[in-house]
Design an enzyme around this catalytic site. Structure first.
Site, PDB file in Angstrom:
ATOM      1  N   HIS A 105     -28.535 -48.015  -9.431  1.00  0.00           N
ATOM      2  CA  HIS A 105     -28.659 -48.779  -8.193  1.00  0.00           C
ATOM      3  C   HIS A 105     -27.672 -48.242  -7.164  1.00  0.00           C
ATOM      4  O   HIS A 105     -26.518 -47.955  -7.502  1.00  0.00           O
ATOM      5  CB  HIS A 105     -28.383 -50.257  -8.458  1.00  0.00           C
ATOM      6  CG  HIS A 105     -28.672 -51.165  -7.298  1.00  0.00           C
ATOM      7  ND1 HIS A 105     -29.882 -51.165  -6.637  1.00  0.00           N
ATOM      8  CD2 HIS A 105     -27.908 -52.111  -6.676  1.00  0.00           C
ATOM      9  CE1 HIS A 105     -29.859 -52.081  -5.674  1.00  0.00           C
ATOM     10  NE2 HIS A 105     -28.666 -52.655  -5.675  1.00  0.00           N
TER      11      HIS A 105
ATOM     12  N   GLN B 170     -35.519 -54.399  -0.072  1.00  0.00           N
ATOM     13  CA  GLN B 170     -36.312 -53.287  -0.590  1.00  0.00           C
ATOM     14  C   GLN B 170     -37.601 -53.740  -1.257  1.00  0.00           C
ATOM     15  O   GLN B 170     -38.512 -52.924  -1.442  1.00  0.00           O
ATOM     16  CB  GLN B 170     -35.487 -52.487  -1.593  1.00  0.00           C
ATOM     17  CG  GLN B 170     -35.226 -53.240  -2.895  1.00  0.00           C
ATOM     18  CD  GLN B 170     -34.278 -52.522  -3.821  1.00  0.00           C
ATOM     19  OE1 GLN B 170     -33.094 -52.380  -3.524  1.00  0.00           O
ATOM     20  NE2 GLN B 170     -34.788 -52.063  -4.957  1.00  0.00           N
TER      21      GLN B 170
ATOM     22  N   CYS C 274     -33.632 -48.500  -3.502  1.00  0.00           N
ATOM     23  CA  CYS C 274     -32.311 -48.880  -3.008  1.00  0.00           C
ATOM     24  C   CYS C 274     -31.540 -47.682  -2.464  1.00  0.00           C
ATOM     25  O   CYS C 274     -30.755 -47.815  -1.518  1.00  0.00           O
ATOM     26  CB  CYS C 274     -31.512 -49.561  -4.108  1.00  0.00           C
ATOM     27  SG  CYS C 274     -31.421 -48.577  -5.624  1.00  0.00           S
TER      28      CYS C 274
END
Length: 326
Positions: free
Chosen positions: A274, A128, A134
């Site tokens: 995340h 990324q 993400c």
């Protein structure tokens, strides 16, 4: 000339005050060469100090009786604050669905499953870059796998389209989002383009989606009930990989091998920061784990993957898991 000498003295004094030894500098220079790092003179000493702090933490951790090891990686010259700002969500997310729509199969489940070993169902690990996107990689990874399982064709899909185009579904480009909301965008948008047709740039641009080039589609979105980790196990065992989000803390930044178990993160965090992809699960030395695909490149972790303890909602990993129906 006088000012230059004073700056040099100040830098050396700062490094000496932290007790940076010749061996530390040797390790730092070796790491710089491995990762093609170049700094100005001032930044060199700043990064040397941060690197040395990180390395000492890693060494101390590895001396203990831990379920996972830490190691140097491409992030080893960064503080966790810097890492967080560049690679995690600057706007941590509340999970969008607490009551899910997934009904478990109720059947016996295997002790081990890895969708990478079942066929050509999982794309290569992607990177990324310095963008909190993400959530888009978790989304494409899951949709790539689900589509491949149903069609027999594994095609890398576009993260950049999600970064540029999915804002109306409470996603925020490089600042964060959720796979469940991204799946909804793809469903109502009627398609997602390929990586090749809409390549990744690691920065938000104007949306240039072309419906005629859509290559993957979503008929429905399945949310697994909040904290129902066994529901996740059932889905991965019987259907396909599953997207999930969790709370990353500073120890995870240095993960290298083994089953990640943290005392820093929360089992029921207020927000997650995340998103990743569960592609399987198993057990190691009596500790059950998830097999997880990350989006920080193949040099991080276990060739871009990590194992995380299963069955304890580690770091809130079962807070918001989902997958698409194609």
């Amino acid at each position: 000339m006088m000012m230059s000498s004073l700056v040099w003295f100040a830098l050396v004094s700062t490094a000496s005050a932290f007790h940076v030894y010749e061996q530390d500098e040797f390790h730092f220079k070796s790491w710089m060469a491995q990762h093609n790092k170049v700094y100005s003179m001032q930044e060199y000493y700043e990064r040397l100090e941060i690197f040395t702090e990180n390395k000492r933490r890693i060494d101390k951790h590895n001396e203990g009786n831990q379920t996972f090891t830490m190691g140097l990686n491409q992030f080893s010259d960064m503080t966790f604050g810097e890492f967080q700002k560049s690679f995690l969500w600057s706007e941590p997310q509340n999970c969008s669905a607490t009551k899910g729509s997934y009904f478990s199969s109720k059947g016996a489940l295997p002790d081990f499953i890895d969708w990478r070993k079942k066929g050509n169902y999982v794309t290569d690990v992607k990177n990324q870059g310095p963008c909190g996107s993400c959530w888009t990689f978790s989304t494409t990874g899951c949709l790539e796998s689900v589509t491949a399982i149903h069609t027999g064709k594994l095609v890398p899909l576009s993260e950049q389209q999600l970064v540029d185009c999915a804002q109306d579904f409470n996603n925020h480009g490089c600042n964060g989002g959720l796979p469940s909301q991204a799946f909804e965008y793809i469903m109502y948008n009627k398609g997602l383009m390929t990586e090749e047709d809409y390549p990744y740039k690691a920065i938000e641009h104007t949306c240039v989606y072309k419906p005629g080039l859509a290559a993957a589609f979503v008929k429905d979105v399945v949310n697994i009930t909040e904290y129902d980790e066994m529901g996740m196990v059932d889905a991965v065992a019987t259907l396909n990989p599953v997207s999930f989000a969790f709370e990353v803390t500073s120890d995870f930044m240095h993960y290298s091998t083994g089953v990640y178990t943290s005392t820093e993160c929360h089992q029921t965090p207020d927000k997650v920061n995340h998103a990743v992809l569960a592609v399987g699960y198993g057990q190691q030395d009596g500790t059950p784990y998830w097999i997880v695909k990350n989006s920080w490149g193949s040099l991080w972790g276990i060739d871009g993957y990590f194992l995380i303890e299963r069955g304890k909602n580690m770091c809130g990993l079962a807070a918001c898991s989902s997958f698409p129906v194609v």
